[in-house]
Design a protein around this motif. Sequence first.
Motif, PDB file in Angstrom:
ATOM      1  N   ILE A   1     -34.475 -10.354  17.345  1.00 56.96           N
ATOM      2  CA  ILE A   1     -34.339  -8.914  17.556  1.00 56.96           C
ATOM      3  C   ILE A   1     -35.336  -8.484  18.621  1.00 56.96           C
ATOM      4  CG2 ILE A   1     -34.694  -6.631  16.504  1.00 56.96           C
ATOM      5  CD1 ILE A   1     -33.932  -7.937  13.802  1.00 56.96           C
ATOM      6  N   VAL A   2     -34.885  -7.658  19.553  1.00 63.83           N
ATOM      7  CA  VAL A   2     -35.763  -7.046  20.553  1.00 63.83           C
ATOM      8  C   VAL A   2     -35.597  -5.543  20.469  1.00 63.83           C
ATOM      9  CG1 VAL A   2     -36.293  -6.781  22.998  1.00 63.83           C
ATOM     10  CG2 VAL A   2     -35.667  -9.031  22.102  1.00 63.83           C
ATOM     11  N   VAL A   3     -36.692  -4.842  20.231  1.00 62.68           N
ATOM     12  CA  VAL A   3     -36.696  -3.379  20.222  1.00 62.68           C
ATOM     13  C   VAL A   3     -37.505  -2.907  21.420  1.00 62.68           C
ATOM     14  CG1 VAL A   3     -37.366  -1.297  18.978  1.00 62.68           C
ATOM     15  CG2 VAL A   3     -36.482  -3.272  17.715  1.00 62.68           C
ATOM     16  N   ILE A   4     -36.869  -2.130  22.288  1.00 59.93           N
ATOM     17  CA  ILE A   4     -37.521  -1.631  23.496  1.00 59.93           C
ATOM     18  C   ILE A   4     -37.830  -0.166  23.274  1.00 59.93           C
ATOM     19  CG2 ILE A   4     -37.316  -1.361  26.002  1.00 59.93           C
ATOM     20  CD1 ILE A   4     -35.134  -3.574  25.876  1.00 59.93           C
ATOM     21  N   VAL A   5     -39.101   0.124  22.984  1.00 62.80           N
ATOM     22  CA  VAL A   5     -39.507   1.486  22.645  1.00 62.80           C
ATOM     23  C   VAL A   5     -40.690   1.855  23.536  1.00 62.80           C
ATOM     24  CG1 VAL A   5     -40.783   0.586  20.640  1.00 62.80           C
ATOM     25  CG2 VAL A   5     -40.243   3.032  20.769  1.00 62.80           C
ATOM     26  N   LEU A   6     -40.367   2.299  24.732  1.00 67.72           N
ATOM     27  CA  LEU A   6     -41.351   2.534  25.782  1.00 67.72           C
ATOM     28  C   LEU A   6     -41.787   3.998  25.808  1.00 67.72           C
ATOM     29  CD1 LEU A   6     -39.418   0.511  28.496  1.00 67.72           C
ATOM     30  CD2 LEU A   6     -41.366  -0.298  27.125  1.00 67.72           C
ATOM     31  N   THR A   7     -42.969   4.237  26.339  1.00 67.30           N
ATOM     32  CA  THR A   7     -43.501   5.599  26.463  1.00 67.30           C
ATOM     33  C   THR A   7     -44.072   5.774  27.856  1.00 67.30           C
ATOM     34  OG1 THR A   7     -44.096   5.590  24.116  1.00 67.30           O
ATOM     35  CG2 THR A   7     -45.079   7.307  25.506  1.00 67.30           C
ATOM     36  N   ALA A   8     -43.512   6.723  28.605  1.00 68.56           N
ATOM     37  CA  ALA A   8     -43.993   6.973  29.965  1.00 68.56           C
ATOM     38  C   ALA A   8     -45.340   7.681  29.929  1.00 68.56           C
ATOM     39  CB  ALA A   8     -42.979   7.809  30.732  1.00 68.56           C
TER      40      ALA A   8
ATOM     41  N   SER B   1     -40.624   3.845  36.555  1.00 76.05           N
ATOM     42  CA  SER B   1     -41.514   2.714  36.341  1.00 76.05           C
ATOM     43  C   SER B   1     -41.458   2.235  34.894  1.00 76.05           C
ATOM     44  CB  SER B   1     -42.941   3.105  36.715  1.00 76.05           C
ATOM     45  OG  SER B   1     -43.845   2.073  36.438  1.00 76.05           O
ATOM     46  N   THR B   2     -41.487   3.179  33.955  1.00 76.98           N
ATOM     47  CA  THR B   2     -41.517   2.810  32.540  1.00 76.98           C
ATOM     48  C   THR B   2     -40.168   2.339  32.041  1.00 76.98           C
ATOM     49  OG1 THR B   2     -43.325   4.361  32.089  1.00 76.98           O
ATOM     50  CG2 THR B   2     -41.981   3.658  30.212  1.00 76.98           C
ATOM     51  N   TYR B   3     -39.149   3.191  32.213  1.00 75.01           N
ATOM     52  CA  TYR B   3     -37.875   2.919  31.556  1.00 75.01           C
ATOM     53  C   TYR B   3     -36.970   1.975  32.345  1.00 75.01           C
ATOM     54  CZ  TYR B   3     -39.246   6.439  28.216  1.00 75.01           C
ATOM     55  OH  TYR B   3     -39.932   7.121  27.249  1.00 75.01           O
ATOM     56  N   LEU B   4     -36.918   2.113  33.644  1.00 75.23           N
ATOM     57  CA  LEU B   4     -36.068   1.206  34.422  1.00 75.23           C
ATOM     58  C   LEU B   4     -36.771  -0.121  34.706  1.00 75.23           C
ATOM     59  CD1 LEU B   4     -34.095   3.383  36.997  1.00 75.23           C
ATOM     60  CD2 LEU B   4     -33.160   1.906  35.231  1.00 75.23           C
ATOM     61  N   ASP B   5     -37.975  -0.048  35.258  1.00 72.37           N
ATOM     62  CA  ASP B   5     -38.689  -1.294  35.569  1.00 72.37           C
ATOM     63  C   ASP B   5     -39.086  -2.027  34.289  1.00 72.37           C
ATOM     64  OD1 ASP B   5     -38.412  -0.516  38.173  1.00 72.37           O
ATOM     65  OD2 ASP B   5     -40.491   0.128  38.434  1.00 72.37           O
ATOM     66  N   GLY B   6     -39.588  -1.276  33.304  1.00 68.18           N
ATOM     67  CA  GLY B   6     -39.982  -1.905  32.048  1.00 68.18           C
ATOM     68  C   GLY B   6     -38.803  -2.552  31.343  1.00 68.18           C
TER      69      GLY B   6
ATOM     70  N   ARG C   1     -30.305  -9.438  19.138  1.00 67.00           N
ATOM     71  CA  ARG C   1     -29.857  -8.050  19.012  1.00 67.00           C
ATOM     72  C   ARG C   1     -30.899  -7.171  19.698  1.00 67.00           C
ATOM     73  NH1 ARG C   1     -27.174  -5.334  13.752  1.00 67.00           N
ATOM     74  NH2 ARG C   1     -25.596  -6.828  14.476  1.00 67.00           N
ATOM     75  N   ILE C   2     -30.460  -6.304  20.601  1.00 66.48           N
ATOM     76  CA  ILE C   2     -31.364  -5.466  21.386  1.00 66.48           C
ATOM     77  C   ILE C   2     -31.113  -4.003  21.046  1.00 66.48           C
ATOM     78  CG2 ILE C   2     -32.100  -4.780  23.702  1.00 66.48           C
ATOM     79  CD1 ILE C   2     -31.040  -7.468  24.718  1.00 66.48           C
ATOM     80  N   LEU C   3     -32.193  -3.280  20.805  1.00 61.14           N
ATOM     81  CA  LEU C   3     -32.126  -1.833  20.615  1.00 61.14           C
ATOM     82  C   LEU C   3     -33.074  -1.168  21.596  1.00 61.14           C
ATOM     83  CD1 LEU C   3     -31.899   0.254  17.393  1.00 61.14           C
ATOM     84  CD2 LEU C   3     -33.650   0.829  19.093  1.00 61.14           C
ATOM     85  N   PHE C   4     -32.560  -0.221  22.350  1.00 58.41           N
ATOM     86  CA  PHE C   4     -33.350   0.546  23.313  1.00 58.41           C
ATOM     87  C   PHE C   4     -33.483   1.975  22.817  1.00 58.41           C
ATOM     88  CE2 PHE C   4     -33.084   3.420  27.108  1.00 58.41           C
ATOM     89  CZ  PHE C   4     -34.369   3.199  27.593  1.00 58.41           C
ATOM     90  N   VAL C   5     -34.703   2.461  22.711  1.00 59.37           N
ATOM     91  CA  VAL C   5     -34.935   3.831  22.266  1.00 59.37           C
ATOM     92  C   VAL C   5     -34.817   4.767  23.459  1.00 59.37           C
ATOM     93  CG1 VAL C   5     -36.602   5.433  21.280  1.00 59.37           C
ATOM     94  CG2 VAL C   5     -36.359   3.134  20.317  1.00 59.37           C
ATOM     95  N   SER C   6     -33.796   5.618  23.410  1.00 55.39           N
ATOM     96  CA  SER C   6     -33.537   6.602  24.446  1.00 55.39           C
ATOM     97  C   SER C   6     -33.795   7.995  23.867  1.00 55.39           C
ATOM     98  CB  SER C   6     -32.099   6.442  24.962  1.00 55.39           C
ATOM     99  OG  SER C   6     -31.840   7.305  26.051  1.00 55.39           O
TER     100      SER C   6
ATOM    101  N   ALA D   1     -29.834   6.152  33.526  1.00 59.80           N
ATOM    102  CA  ALA D   1     -29.773   4.936  34.347  1.00 59.80           C
ATOM    103  C   ALA D   1     -30.227   3.711  33.546  1.00 59.80           C
ATOM    104  CB  ALA D   1     -30.633   5.106  35.594  1.00 59.80           C
ATOM    105  N   ALA D   2     -31.254   3.890  32.703  1.00 58.07           N
ATOM    106  CA  ALA D   2     -31.731   2.772  31.883  1.00 58.07           C
ATOM    107  C   ALA D   2     -30.666   2.349  30.874  1.00 58.07           C
ATOM    108  CB  ALA D   2     -33.023   3.160  31.169  1.00 58.07           C
ATOM    109  N   GLU D   3     -30.015   3.318  30.223  1.00 61.50           N
ATOM    110  CA  GLU D   3     -28.947   2.981  29.288  1.00 61.50           C
ATOM    111  C   GLU D   3     -27.815   2.235  30.000  1.00 61.50           C
ATOM    112  OE1 GLU D   3     -27.315   5.996  26.853  1.00 61.50           O
ATOM    113  OE2 GLU D   3     -29.247   6.808  26.202  1.00 61.50           O
ATOM    114  N   GLU D   4     -27.455   2.700  31.186  1.00 61.43           N
ATOM    115  CA  GLU D   4     -26.379   2.049  31.936  1.00 61.43           C
ATOM    116  C   GLU D   4     -26.755   0.618  32.306  1.00 61.43           C
ATOM    117  OE1 GLU D   4     -25.838   4.783  35.138  1.00 61.43           O
ATOM    118  OE2 GLU D   4     -24.496   6.098  33.989  1.00 61.43           O
ATOM    119  N   ARG D   5     -28.005   0.412  32.705  1.00 58.21           N
ATOM    120  CA  ARG D   5     -28.448  -0.943  33.040  1.00 58.21           C
ATOM    121  C   ARG D   5     -28.432  -1.834  31.797  1.00 58.21           C
ATOM    122  NH1 ARG D   5     -33.420  -1.579  37.025  1.00 58.21           N
ATOM    123  NH2 ARG D   5     -31.825  -0.518  38.265  1.00 58.21           N
ATOM    124  N   LEU D   6     -28.889  -1.296  30.695  1.00 62.21           N
ATOM    125  CA  LEU D   6     -28.887  -2.055  29.443  1.00 62.21           C
ATOM    126  C   LEU D   6     -27.486  -2.543  29.097  1.00 62.21           C
ATOM    127  CD1 LEU D   6     -30.335  -2.844  26.692  1.00 62.21           C
ATOM    128  CD2 LEU D   6     -29.524  -0.617  25.869  1.00 62.21           C
TER     129      LEU D   6
END
Length: 279
Positions: free
Chosen positions: A60-67, A77-82, A98-103, A133-138
């Motif tokens: 499992i990968v959870v991507i929960v980034l904070t700019a 930098s945070t959401y697209l590059d990260g 399984r990947i979850l991205f927090v949007s 854009a990050a969701e679309e890339r994901l």
Amino acid sequence: MRVLLAGCGDLGTEAGLRFAAAGHHVLGLRRTPDLLPENIEGQAVDLTRERPAVPGDTDIVVIVLTADRRTAAGYRSTYLDGLTNVLDAIDEKGIRPRILFVSSTAVYGDIDGVVDENTPTAPASATAEMLVAAEERLHSRFPEAIALRLAGIYGPGRTSLIDRVRDGTATVDPGPKYTNRIHRDDAASAIVHLTTAVESPAPVYMGVDHEPVDRARILRFLAEELGTAPPAVRDSAEPGGAGKRCRNGRLLESGFRFTYPDYRAGYRAVLTERGARHR
């Protein structure tokens, strides 16, 4: 299972603690891993510039980034590059966790009316455009991944609204201004639920509680709980319409149940200092 948390601020750490409590091995990525609780293994990495070392047995990968900057450049930098650095590292290992991205529900912009996962995105700011854009890339790279669009997070240590009511500086519009919220603990629980308890998750979920509510009602409720005067009503309304009202039906249909289904339950927990904010 082995869980990788790409981002371990307050929400990521709380989710990590819940994964660990369920018996999973948790690896947390952040710039300062020494701040993590002892049951979350840490890896020092700046995801805006570096690819992390992803274990080959990650489930499992959870991507929960904070700019750290609320600008288009900061969000890019945070959401697209990260995000890209994490996805590249997964690809390098040749694994399909399984990947979850927090949007965020900010992807819907200033829409008035009811909103759900089928509502087209309409970002009204450069920062929200970066999230879209990050969701679309994901989903272009991992179509089976999950985007969890969270509303405004509140919870332990997040007391700015309470402080303004307490000191008498809070004001309200003469007309309705809807707000959508989720308690931090429910957001963390939803992350764990969607990645471990749902057999075939949808690509997008709305992370909001049961009750979109006029902001004035929240402030008046807090004034009653605190025993202070109700907030003053402004002479004129802030620009914009009444705002969006987000629905959580898809999350509920997945079997998820809220600990704090509305602002009353959630803010009473905050007022009694239930829980702690993670550094």
